[in-house]
Design a protein around this motif. Sequence first.
Motif, PDB file in Angstrom:
ATOM      1  N   LEU A 128       0.837  -1.199   0.000  1.00  0.00           N
ATOM      2  CA  LEU A 128       0.000   0.000   0.000  1.00  0.00           C
ATOM      3  C   LEU A 128       0.873   1.252   0.000  1.00  0.00           C
ATOM      4  O   LEU A 128       1.693   1.450   0.899  1.00  0.00           O
ATOM      5  N   LYS A 129       0.695   2.082  -1.003  1.00  0.00           N
ATOM      6  CA  LYS A 129       1.435   3.341  -1.074  1.00  0.00           C
ATOM      7  C   LYS A 129       0.805   4.337  -0.103  1.00  0.00           C
ATOM      8  O   LYS A 129      -0.402   4.583  -0.150  1.00  0.00           O
ATOM      9  N   ILE A 130       1.621   4.887   0.802  1.00  0.00           N
ATOM     10  CA  ILE A 130       1.122   5.843   1.785  1.00  0.00           C
ATOM     11  C   ILE A 130       1.921   7.138   1.674  1.00  0.00           C
ATOM     12  O   ILE A 130       2.936   7.200   0.982  1.00  0.00           O
ATOM     13  N   THR A 131       1.454   8.174   2.353  1.00  0.00           N
ATOM     14  CA  THR A 131       2.140   9.460   2.273  1.00  0.00           C
ATOM     15  C   THR A 131       3.381   9.457   3.153  1.00  0.00           C
ATOM     16  O   THR A 131       3.539   8.607   4.036  1.00  0.00           O
ATOM     17  N   GLU A 132       4.243  10.427   2.927  1.00  0.00           N
ATOM     18  CA  GLU A 132       5.446  10.548   3.756  1.00  0.00           C
ATOM     19  C   GLU A 132       5.069  10.816   5.211  1.00  0.00           C
ATOM     20  O   GLU A 132       5.703  10.295   6.134  1.00  0.00           O
ATOM     21  N   GLU A 133       4.018  11.600   5.410  1.00  0.00           N
ATOM     22  CA  GLU A 133       3.557  11.887   6.771  1.00  0.00           C
ATOM     23  C   GLU A 133       3.063  10.616   7.459  1.00  0.00           C
ATOM     24  O   GLU A 133       3.360  10.373   8.636  1.00  0.00           O
ATOM     25  N   GLU A 134       2.315   9.783   6.726  1.00  0.00           N
ATOM     26  CA  GLU A 134       1.824   8.522   7.292  1.00  0.00           C
ATOM     27  C   GLU A 134       2.981   7.572   7.583  1.00  0.00           C
ATOM     28  O   GLU A 134       2.978   6.862   8.597  1.00  0.00           O
ATOM     29  N   THR A 135       3.982   7.576   6.701  1.00  0.00           N
ATOM     30  CA  THR A 135       5.172   6.755   6.932  1.00  0.00           C
ATOM     31  C   THR A 135       5.871   7.171   8.218  1.00  0.00           C
ATOM     32  O   THR A 135       6.235   6.329   9.049  1.00  0.00           O
ATOM     33  N   GLN A 136       6.065   8.465   8.393  1.00  0.00           N
ATOM     34  CA  GLN A 136       6.742   8.958   9.586  1.00  0.00           C
ATOM     35  C   GLN A 136       5.962   8.619  10.848  1.00  0.00           C
ATOM     36  O   GLN A 136       6.543   8.302  11.892  1.00  0.00           O
ATOM     37  N   SER A 137       4.642   8.662  10.759  1.00  0.00           N
ATOM     38  CA  SER A 137       3.809   8.316  11.911  1.00  0.00           C
ATOM     39  C   SER A 137       4.013   6.853  12.303  1.00  0.00           C
ATOM     40  O   SER A 137       4.194   6.529  13.487  1.00  0.00           O
ATOM     41  N   HIS A 177      -8.562   1.285   5.809  1.00  0.00           N
ATOM     42  CA  HIS A 177      -9.937   1.783   5.800  1.00  0.00           C
ATOM     43  C   HIS A 177     -10.069   2.989   4.866  1.00  0.00           C
ATOM     44  O   HIS A 177     -11.063   3.130   4.144  1.00  0.00           O
ATOM     45  N   ASN A 178      -9.055   3.847   4.870  1.00  0.00           N
ATOM     46  CA  ASN A 178      -9.087   5.060   4.048  1.00  0.00           C
ATOM     47  C   ASN A 178      -8.771   4.799   2.584  1.00  0.00           C
ATOM     48  O   ASN A 178      -9.034   5.643   1.728  1.00  0.00           O
ATOM     49  N   SER A 179      -8.193   3.648   2.300  1.00  0.00           N
ATOM     50  CA  SER A 179      -7.749   3.366   0.931  1.00  0.00           C
ATOM     51  C   SER A 179      -8.907   2.903   0.061  1.00  0.00           C
ATOM     52  O   SER A 179      -9.950   2.472   0.545  1.00  0.00           O
ATOM     53  N   LYS A 180      -8.698   2.990  -1.229  1.00  0.00           N
ATOM     54  CA  LYS A 180      -9.679   2.519  -2.199  1.00  0.00           C
ATOM     55  C   LYS A 180      -9.061   1.401  -3.013  1.00  0.00           C
ATOM     56  O   LYS A 180      -7.905   1.484  -3.426  1.00  0.00           O
ATOM     57  N   LEU A 181      -9.856   0.353  -3.235  1.00  0.00           N
ATOM     58  CA  LEU A 181      -9.360  -0.767  -4.027  1.00  0.00           C
ATOM     59  C   LEU A 181      -9.067  -0.306  -5.444  1.00  0.00           C
ATOM     60  O   LEU A 181      -9.884   0.361  -6.079  1.00  0.00           O
ATOM     61  N   VAL A 182      -7.882  -0.653  -5.919  1.00  0.00           N
ATOM     62  CA  VAL A 182      -7.486  -0.297  -7.277  1.00  0.00           C
ATOM     63  C   VAL A 182      -7.115  -1.572  -8.012  1.00  0.00           C
ATOM     64  O   VAL A 182      -6.293  -2.358  -7.544  1.00  0.00           O
ATOM     65  N   GLU A 183      -7.720  -1.776  -9.135  1.00  0.00           N
ATOM     66  CA  GLU A 183      -7.421  -2.974  -9.907  1.00  0.00           C
ATOM     67  C   GLU A 183      -6.004  -2.904 -10.447  1.00  0.00           C
ATOM     68  O   GLU A 183      -5.575  -1.886 -10.990  1.00  0.00           O
TER      69      GLU A 183
END
Length: 294
Positions: A128-137, A177-183
Amino acid sequence: MANEKYGKISFDEASIQNSPSTIKNFIVSDKSVNVQEHHLDLHYPHIVEGITFAICTKGNSRIKINLQEYEVTANTLISIIPGYIIELISESDDLSIEFLFFTFDFIADLKLTMDIDIPEKMGQMPCLKITEEETQSLLEFHSFIVKQYRKTDHLYREKIAKSLLYTLICEVMQLYHNSKLVENPRTKSRQEELITQFVELLFKYHKQERSVTFYADKMFLTPKYLSKVIKDVTGKPILQWIDEMVIMAAKALLKTSNMTILQISEELHFANASFFGSFFRKRVGMTPIQYRES
């Protein structure tokens, strides 16, 4: 593919380079791991025998998870559950990750609740690709877990580590939960589609159904063909997949509920408590009551 062609990532393997102070059923990296320098050769398929959360902090790679190929770059969260097959296809020289590796037993007494679609999202988006802020958290949580993990003389070290892990798991669930399924743009092979469909059905029906025929009928296949596909692709017999899912559900009920053994056996659709007890003891090595009290 025959089972002997798969390696295993188990706690015995993962503990080779860890100190004797490792907490039972829980391993955490205390610094970024350079994959090329690690003792495990992931360039051929390995079956993972625990739950893993890993965060790519630097570099990039291509990785196969359950035959599906994914790109991993910095700020990618990798979520692996028991039975997943992983294989490293390629990686940059500077690929580094932080990780936590633990068994279901370690968190069985944590009362985790999650949206019904989160396991599906984890299965379809293990990277799952997340933001830099989420990574730091997440890395801050990881760093604090490491700090407590090192306190080998602390009386409540394991309890603190487990509580912190619970918090991190909740953060991971929120991200999904916040993510959206991407084919995935790559078309899956027939076998990949069947594995995905089987695992989704197993998550949905494992409390009610344990027969190969049931799952084969749902997939409009013969039991023999479905069994062959599962064994050839994953290296594990289909009945082992089913039994392991039932055991995980049983362990969770034993550790997180006040249900009696009879009630749990009924919840999991066993004929009676005695049959459930025999089933559990044969696969876990202890009775349900012994496991609950362990």
